[in-house]
Motif scaffolding. Structure first.
Motif, mmCIF file in Angstrom:
data_model
loop_
_atom_site.group_PDB
_atom_site.id
_atom_site.type_symbol
_atom_site.label_atom_id
_atom_site.label_comp_id
_atom_site.label_asym_id
_atom_site.label_seq_id
_atom_site.Cartn_x
_atom_site.Cartn_y
_atom_site.Cartn_z
ATOM 1 N N ASP A 34 -113.695 -52.042 -64.482
ATOM 2 C CA ASP A 34 -114.659 -52.957 -65.080
ATOM 3 C C ASP A 34 -115.956 -52.261 -65.461
ATOM 4 O OD1 ASP A 34 -114.804 -55.668 -65.898
ATOM 5 O OD2 ASP A 34 -116.449 -55.910 -64.474
ATOM 6 N N MET B 187 -102.101 -62.980 -63.966
ATOM 7 C CA MET B 187 -102.246 -62.014 -65.066
ATOM 8 C C MET B 187 -101.019 -61.115 -65.177
ATOM 9 S SD MET B 187 -106.186 -60.835 -65.169
ATOM 10 C CE MET B 187 -106.571 -60.956 -63.439
ATOM 11 N N ALA B 188 -100.519 -60.720 -64.013
ATOM 12 C CA ALA B 188 -99.352 -59.834 -64.036
ATOM 13 C C ALA B 188 -98.123 -60.553 -64.574
ATOM 14 C CB ALA B 188 -99.071 -59.311 -62.628
ATOM 15 N N VAL C 31 -97.860 -62.503 -67.029
ATOM 16 C CA VAL C 31 -97.797 -62.681 -68.483
ATOM 17 C C VAL C 31 -96.723 -61.758 -69.055
ATOM 18 C CG1 VAL C 31 -99.052 -62.312 -70.635
ATOM 19 C CG2 VAL C 31 -100.197 -63.352 -68.691
ATOM 20 N N ASN C 32 -95.800 -62.349 -69.773
ATOM 21 C CA ASN C 32 -94.735 -61.589 -70.435
ATOM 22 C C ASN C 32 -93.786 -60.881 -69.483
ATOM 23 O OD1 ASN C 32 -95.958 -62.430 -72.686
ATOM 24 N ND2 ASN C 32 -96.383 -60.420 -73.546
ATOM 25 N N TRP C 33 -93.867 -61.143 -68.218
ATOM 26 C CA TRP C 33 -92.901 -60.495 -67.336
ATOM 27 C C TRP C 33 -91.627 -61.298 -67.288
ATOM 28 C CZ3 TRP C 33 -92.816 -56.161 -64.038
ATOM 29 C CH2 TRP C 33 -93.911 -55.297 -64.225
ATOM 30 N N ALA D 130 -103.718 -69.550 -66.601
ATOM 31 C CA ALA D 130 -103.798 -68.202 -67.179
ATOM 32 C C ALA D 130 -105.117 -67.967 -67.915
ATOM 33 C CB ALA D 130 -102.637 -67.973 -68.142
ATOM 34 N N VAL D 131 -105.602 -69.012 -68.572
ATOM 35 C CA VAL D 131 -106.821 -68.870 -69.354
ATOM 36 C C VAL D 131 -108.001 -68.455 -68.468
ATOM 37 C CG1 VAL D 131 -108.408 -70.104 -70.864
ATOM 38 C CG2 VAL D 131 -105.973 -70.611 -70.937
ATOM 39 N N TYR D 132 -108.007 -68.971 -67.248
ATOM 40 C CA TYR D 132 -109.163 -68.709 -66.376
ATOM 41 C C TYR D 132 -108.967 -67.485 -65.500
ATOM 42 C CZ TYR D 132 -109.606 -73.535 -67.803
ATOM 43 O OH TYR D 132 -109.659 -74.659 -68.550
ATOM 44 N N ALA D 133 -107.728 -67.018 -65.408
ATOM 45 C CA ALA D 133 -107.414 -65.994 -64.417
ATOM 46 C C ALA D 133 -108.319 -64.756 -64.472
ATOM 47 C CB ALA D 133 -105.944 -65.608 -64.526
ATOM 48 N N PRO D 134 -108.455 -64.110 -65.651
ATOM 49 C CA PRO D 134 -109.258 -62.883 -65.639
ATOM 50 C C PRO D 134 -110.704 -63.136 -65.222
ATOM 51 C CG PRO D 134 -108.075 -63.110 -67.703
ATOM 52 C CD PRO D 134 -107.912 -64.391 -66.986
ATOM 53 N N ALA D 135 -111.295 -64.192 -65.773
ATOM 54 C CA ALA D 135 -112.694 -64.471 -65.455
ATOM 55 C C ALA D 135 -112.853 -64.739 -63.965
ATOM 56 C CB ALA D 135 -113.180 -65.660 -66.277
ATOM 57 N N VAL E 118 -112.289 -61.429 -61.902
ATOM 58 C CA VAL E 118 -113.378 -60.459 -61.978
ATOM 59 C C VAL E 118 -114.646 -61.003 -61.309
ATOM 60 C CG1 VAL E 118 -114.925 -59.256 -63.573
ATOM 61 C CG2 VAL E 118 -112.483 -59.317 -64.022
ATOM 62 N N ALA E 119 -115.006 -62.241 -61.730
ATOM 63 C CA ALA E 119 -116.263 -62.784 -61.216
ATOM 64 C C ALA E 119 -116.209 -62.962 -59.706
ATOM 65 C CB ALA E 119 -116.563 -64.118 -61.911
#
Lengths: 189, 981, 252
Positions: free
Chosen positions: A50, A117-118, A120-122, A139-144, A147-148
């Motif tokens: 990051d 996140m992992a 996705v597409n697996w 999924a839409v919120y997962a990265p935010a 990280v946050a």
């Protein structure tokens, strides 16, 4: 740290370094060692990605996939075992503080968002359609969140004592280790 | 190439570290693409460009091939090409993969497993080309050994000895294909098989537009699309009984252009297809009801909207004004004996209500399209297999043509009866007549010894250009009809004599009626496609050389074809790109080359003859077809000679020790097939092109009477006009208009060349740089009455009719009428409108009780015909990976299936049925026919058991009865039963 | 100069030339697919499929009218691309000419863009561990139109400067009595370089209504690292306090 004040003054502080701490922990609780080690790797690699991403770019590809991804997957398994141990061991529960339980909550959320996140597409996720549905909805919120929450956890760890042990013991140990290493180097000179 | 190598980052500066771009990004400014590149772009921009023509449909779209150091980089639409303007369809876009496919056959191979069958492994063994040629030549020799070269003389003539010729029909050697070949290759194919004395030669055209050739030739003169692709832009209304959006995508580009300018699109189709999706009015009908619709439209104009009849046009340019006995009638509009009024009487019964009863189109809807089509001019009819593949196809197409004549929509920009042909060079291969009943440019081969005797007299009549014997018996036409016939066909035989190094006539030629016939051209017409495979099954045909054609998928009732291909008595040679279903049965499999690997000209559906330039070398041991043909015949000829199998004229020489002299005019020349092979002008594509097209060739001071081997191509070579192109007009690539008219209508007369004589709209009067601006029909009313000449035929005598059948009403033969398909879903209609098909061979027919559903077949944009050229390309396979059947939700509910389920589709020809996926869709709907609800289902016919995507073939179900005039099988409609698998 | 592509589904005949031309230019392999009842195939975009045609059939039982819509779908090339903003390694760039490009060398496969794109466009590949999507043929534009546009037989895809494309879109909107998606009527993420002119509401084509600005998750991703500042201050304070305490202990 109870009431016993008859400790010899000059013996403080003890000579500490990672190997001693790890040896000690390794003897008493191998799962703890693994758990903490993996977490440290995840935290450090996550921060590298990051914070240093724009500078390192593609070099991080394998760190992301192996050191953060596959280790993350391993961590999830270890974490589950750890939680089971906590659930079944009274001894463990007695040493855990409220902060630790809040930490668990953090870890659980990080774990779930990480898996999301992992996933996705697996291909394997298609084998469990219910899970796929559940995960895709967040999924839409997962990265935010992933990280946050990590940064929130770091702040949390600096504010609450339980977390301090996690957060700053390392800082201390590292700085100590560094000093010792410097000294040794100067001696060689 | 690894894709990650290929998708190199933006610019060389961007290695995996912090870049200037990042700084710019951080500052909020946007980066510029200048300097951005990829490996593909680098190669593409440095590459060499070669124009070619798309190998798929007959649109004739230009493609540009980019190569770099011999490596293929890109194949894209040609941006300056007048037809596609850089665009492509999915198939054309995938041509790159056709060339680079790892599925291609790279070496000649021979079969080691003597057992042939769908599930047998052929056991391919690699051989050399020489071994392959030797093997083929040996088998041809075996087949022709003892094949009679001399025939018992006809007792009508008075002489001693035998006639020397090969019977073209019983010859054990047969040839198939191909519409994928260039004109030059098709020409050599026809030449080769003719030199072996066989007329058993067929190709894809028989199965797609044989009925067009029969119907349009008998109505207008030429059996071809009357206008051309770009001309669609001039139309104001389209009546589409085809699916150009899917099957002829670039044709539809121009239809869409016209739509932008306000043209109406009317689509008639049993299934709501991608063309229907863009229609102003879409109408569903039952397959097999086509003729009634067009007869209904004719009635609508004649009775309801007589003011829309173009009387002037009818009077000037058609035979509507004649009585059917040939009398010209001044009062033709009112006189009940005129063809016009006979037609009017004939169509009287086809009211909207009757059309509804037969076709299932609601009367109101029918009137809506009738009004829309007849109220606007110019109107354009597009049709293809939906009309042509029926036992009454010739009738239906005649009805379309007559409708356009009545409306005066013929010979005009934006009008016409436009047959959309299927394969890239199917027009050219038809022109070269890879057909059992024609020989070059729609000329008949000799059919009887009487014809040959007349021909010899014809030669004697004008010795100086024609050859023949001066002072011999000369020609007088026995009657008008025969005179017309002879005048049409004899010049071509004459040209072939010279070009092919053969002799046609009697010997010594002075008294043709009292001498033996010596004819190197095969005599009598051969077996059309369906009958051909029956002839294989019964052992008549022993060697089949099949090139770029896949009859094991594409012929109606393919079960019989596969059975024939399994015959022990058959030696099968296949020249192909891939191991097709037909190749699976082959004894020798030869690796062909793709269209970008060879030079040659091809003719698109709009008759434009365009040049393909070779861009890359064929891979492995793949051979250019021209080379293959050249070497194959040389080897066969040499091998036959060792067994003393020769041309009839040579055998005559051997038997009588008398030399058969060949002459041009009065000059005696050395001429034999060796020196004439592959062409008089060398072995290059240019040379062969010249032989087919050159209108005037001088040899030894003698100009040939008709030099072009193919008369309809005679002006396509013009050295004086374009010396820079060595006279090959097909090579012209100037998209600029020649004049204002060209600009307005989009003729593009400087782009390539078209037959006839570069006239872009057939029969158009006053087209600048005109070619054929008149109609001409070849069918007389009687032997001595020829009223139809120079007129389009409202009334026309049919080509021939089966003995006795339906012969009682001549009017019905001269004008179209509705006939039910051989398998009709309604017994009452079947009785009322009895089917008319060629009853001279047996077919299996099912009843509507056992097989209640109507099946029609169709094509997809993403797949090509029998599928070899698309089912082996992953880019196309991904779009339609499996065989399916389209059915209405109503039928699905009735038989209890839902989308994606497997269903069994059975017909009388395949009682076990084929298992396919159910595509349950509102594109299909039940049809009310004669008061009954009928379910129609539709299947693409692209699949077979070989290739990357496999599936059952629709033709395992279809009907193999044929149209009496054209021998085209009724692939488009049969009865089936659909049930849950 | 900014360029754009006009997508006009009313002119699209669903021939899928764009789909194949895209694969050809980008050297993307064909996919293994299965039968699709509605014919959209491959059914979704993927790492090897940057663009595909979506088939949408509607049938009105009462009127008997059937409508079959085809439309080209791929990356919208947003003005403010959520994917680019979410990318931790700056692998995604919006260029001034229009394209939004994922630099394959820089991509680390974190899939943040996959989650953040409101159109579900970027696609992760398990084998390569990277994400890809349509890049508007950055290697061809602006000197040559994108491969899909070049291939289109019916001008359902048109390439030009952004201004001219918007002008065309407006004219076409009049003709169709339609809707412009990507600019004018709806500017997802600040407007896109692929602009649809539709003969029906975007929802009919399955196009999501996306706001002009980024969803809050992107700023959260970008800004949360600043939490290290209070953490550092807190940590420093703690260290100072701890050292002070130790000093005191020492003095004792």
């Amino acid at each position: 740290m109870t009431g016993d004040k008859k400790v010899p003054k000059k013996k403080y502080p003890p000579e500490m370094n990672y190997s001693i701490v790890l040896k000690g922990m390794g003897r008493t609780s191998p799962i703890d060692v693994t758990f903490h080690l993996l977490m440290a790797i995840l935290l450090i690699t996550g921060l590298i990605i990051d914070l240093l991403g724009p500078w390192l770019g593609g070099w991080l590809s394998s760190i992301r996939s192996i050191a953060h991804g596959y280790v993350g997957a391993l961590f999830v398994l270890v974490f589950i075992v750890y939680l089971i141990k906590v659930a079944y061991s009274k001894k463990m529960r007695t040493v855990l503080t409220v902060t630790n339980y809040v930490d668990f909550l953090f870890y659980i959320i990080l774990t779930v968002t990480g898996i999301t996140m992992a996933s996705v597409n697996w291909p394997w996720i298609n084998l469990v359609p219910e899970l796929a549905d559940a995960l895709s909805s967040i999924a839409v919120y997962a990265p935010a969140v992933h990280v946050a929450l990590t940064y929130v956890w770091i702040v949390f760890s600096t504010v609450f004592p339980g977390g301090i042990l996690h957060g700053l013991a390392s800082v201390y140990l590292i700085s100590h280790l560094k000093k010792k290493y410097k000294n040794r180097r100067s001696r060689v000179r | 190439m690894e894709r990650r190598d290929f998708l190199k980052s933006v610019g060389a500066a961007s290695v995996a570290s912090f870049t200037l771009g990042d700084l710019i990004k951080m500052g909020g400014a946007k980066a510029s693409l200048s300097g951005a590149t990829s490996e593909k772009w680098e190669k593409y921009s440095a590459g060499e460009r070669t124009p070619t023509i798309c190998p798929y449909c007959a649109g004739g779209c230009g493609l540009i091939v980019t190569t770099l150091g011999g490596e293929l980089v890109e194949i894209e639409g040609d941006p300056i090409h007048p037809i596609n303007r850089g665009a492509v369809c999915s198939k054309a876009a995938a041509t790159f993969q056709l060339v680079t496919s790892d599925q291609r056959i790279l070496y000649p191979m021979k079969r080691t497993n003597p057992n042939k069958g769908k599930d047998e492994d052929p056991g391919w063994e690699r051989i050399t080309w020489d071994e392959a040629y030797a093997l083929i030549a040996e088998k041809v020799k075996d087949a022709l050994t003892n094949y009679p070269y001399k025939q018992e003389p006809d007792s009508a003539y008075d002489y001693e000895g035998y006639d020397y010729y090969y019977n073209g029909k019983d010859n054990p050697v047969a040839w198939l294909g191909s519409s994928y070949w260039n004109n030059e290759e098709c020409y050599l194919g026809r030449k080769l098989i003719s030199l072996l004395g066989s007329n058993n030669v067929e190709h894809q055209a028989r199965k797609c537009h044989a009925s067009t050739v029969a119907a349009l030739a008998s109505t207008f003169g030429f059996g071809a699309m009357t206008n051309h692709i770009v001309d669609a832009k001039n139309s104001k209304v389209f009546l589409i009984v085809s699916n150009p959006a899917e099957s002829h995508t670039m044709e539809f580009k121009w239809v869409m252009k016209a739509k932008e300018n306000g043209a109406k699109i009317l689509v008639l189709d049993p299934r709501f297809n991608r063309t229907g999706a863009k229609a102003d009015i879409y109408v569903r009908y039952r397959s097999g009801g086509e003729a009634s619709i067009f007869l209904g439209l004719i009635r609508y104009v004649l009775y309801e909207k007589p003011e829309r009849i173009d009387l002037e046009f009818l009077e000037e340019r058609t035979n509507a004004t004649y009585a059917t006995d040939g009398t010209l009638l001044a009062d033709w509009e009112t006189n009940s004996t005129s063809a016009f009024n006979k037609l009017k009487a004939l169509v009287a019964d086809y009211t909207p209500a009757e059309v509804e009863r037969i076709s299932g189109i609601p009367a109101a809807k029918f009137e809506e399209i009738a009004e829309a089509f007849t109220s606007t001019k110019p109107g354009n009819i597009y049709y293809s297999m939906g009309t042509t593949q029926h036992t009454n196809a010739t009738q239906t197409i005649r009805a379309q043509a007559i409708l356009q004549l009545i409306l005066g929509n013929m010979g005009k920009p934006g009008g016409g009866v436009n047959a959309l042909r299927g394969i890239s060079n199917v027009q050219g291969s038809t022109d070269m007549n890879l057909l059992s009943h024609l020989i070059m440019g729609y000329r008949a081969p000799p059919k009887t010894v009487a014809e040959i005797r007349r021909y010899q007299k014809w030669k004697n009549s004008d010795v100086s250009p024609r050859g023949g014997v001066s002072g011999g018996d000369t020609y007088t036409a026995p009657n008008v009809s025969t005179g017309r016939y002879d005048a049409r066909h004899f010049p071509t035989w004459n040209a072939l004599e010279y070009h092919w190094g053969i002799y046609v006539g009697t010997w010594p030629g002075k008294h043709p009626d009292k001498e033996p016939v010596v004819c190197d051209l095969p005599v009598g017409i051969g077996n059309p496609i369906v009958q051909l495979f029956r002839a294989i099954s019964d052992g008549t045909i022993k060697v089949l050389i099949c090139n770029g054609e896949n009859p094991a998928v594409s012929v109606a009732n393919v079960n019989l074809v596969r059975e024939a291909l399994e015959s022990e008595s058959l030696f099968l040679v296949v020249d192909e790109l891939f191991e097709t279903e037909t190749a699976h049965y082959a004894d020798v499999l030869l690796p062909g080359s793709t269209q970008v690997e060879r030079d040659g000209s091809i003719t698109n559906t709009g008759r434009w003859i365009q040049w393909r330039w070779k861009a890359v070398d064929p891979p492995g041991e793949c051979k250019q077809e021209l080379t293959y043909l050249t070497e194959l015949y040389q080897k066969i000829r040499a091998t036959l000679k060792t067994a003393n199998i020769k041309l009839p004229s040579e055998k005559y020489e051997d038997d009588t020790a008398e030399e058969v002299k060949k002459t041009i005019g009065t000059t005696e020349i050395e001429n034999d097939p060796e020196t004439a092979w592959p062409s008089r002008f060398g072995a290059s594509a240019e040379g062969v092109y010249k032989e087919t097209c050159a209108k005037s060739i001088e040899v030894g001071g003698v100009t040939l009477p008709q030099s072009a081997a193919n008369v309809i191509y005679k002006n396509c070579y013009d050295l004086a006009l374009r010396p820079d192109l060595d006279g090959i007009l097909a090579k012209r690539r100037d998209p600029n208009p020649v004049d204002l008219e060209d600009d307005k209508y989009g003729y593009y007369k400087n782009w390539a060349v078209s037959w006839m004589i570069n006239q872009r709209i057939l029969y158009q009067k006053g087209e600048s740089n005109k070619g054929v601006d008149y109609f001409f029909t070849w069918f007389a009313i009687s032997d001595d009455v020829w009223p139809g000449y120079d007129k389009a035929a409202i009334f026309s005598k049919p080509l021939y009719k089966p003995e006795g059948k339906l012969d009682t009403n001549p009017l019905k033969h001269g004008m179209p009428l509705h006939n039910e398909p051989l398998e009709s879903p309604d017994a009452e209609l079947a009785a009322e409108y009895p089917s008319m098909w060629d009853e001279r061979f047996d077919v299996v027919v099912g009843s509507s009780d056992d097989y209640p559903h109507v099946l029609t077949t169709f094509r997809l944009t993403e797949h090509m015909q029998a599928g070899a050229m698309t089912r082996n390309l992953p880019w196309l396979v991904e779009t339609h990976p499996s065989m399916f059947v389209e059915m209405s939700p109503e039928l699905a509910e009735e038989i209890g299936v839902s989308s994606g389920d497997d269903v069994l589709v059975k017909s009388a020809r395949n009682t076990n049925g084929i298992k396919v996926k159910a595509n349950v869709t509102d594109r299909m709907k039940p049809i009310t026919l004669n008061g009954k609800t009928i379910h129609e289902v539709a299947m693409p016919w692209h699949w077979g058991f070989k290739g990357l995507s496999t599936g059952p073939s629709a033709n395992e179900l279809t009907m193999d009865a044929v149209d009496v005039s054209a021998n085209i099988p009724e692939t488009k409609v049969c009865l089936v039963k659909v049930e849950k698998a | 100069m900014e360029h754009a592509v006009l997508v006009d589904p009313a002119k699209c005949i669903g021939c899928r030339a764009c789909q194949v031309a895209c694969k050809r230019w980008n050297n993307n392999p064909g996919e293994e697919t299965t039968f699709s009842n509605e014919w959209t195939n491959p059914p979704k975009l993927s790492y090897n499929t940057y663009t595909h045609i979506k088939f949408k059939l509607e049938h009105n039982e009462t009127t008997g009218e059937t409508k079959w819509r085809f439309f080209n779908w791929r990356c919208m090339q947003c003005e403010i691309p959520a994917c680019a903003k979410a990318c931790p390694v700056n692998a995604i760039t919006k260029y001034e000419e229009g394209p939004v490009v994922i630099d394959q060398d820089r991509c680390i496969g974190c899939k943040f863009c996959v989650s953040e794109c409101p159109f579900e466009v970027p696609q992760f590949d398990t084998v390569s561990g990277k994400v890809s999507k349509c890049h508007m043929c950055f290697d061809r534009v602006p000197s040559k139109e994108p491969a899909c546009v070049q291939s289109c037989p019916t001008d359902a895809l048109v390439f030009g400067t952004r201004d001219s494309i918007i002008q065309k879109a407006k004219e076409r909107k009049e003709e169709l009595d339609g809707y412009i998606y990507g600019d004018v009527d709806n500017k997802p993420l600040g407007g896109s370089s692929f602009i649809y002119v539709l003969d029906a509401e975007p929802s009919v084509y399955g196009l999501p209504i996306v706001g002009e600005s980024l969803s809050p998750t992107v700023p959260v991703l970008n800004l949360s690292k600043w939490l290290l500042v209070p953490a550092a201050i807190g940590g420093l304070a703690y260290l100072v306090a701890w050292r002070k305490k130790r000093m005191n202990e020492k003095e004792e």
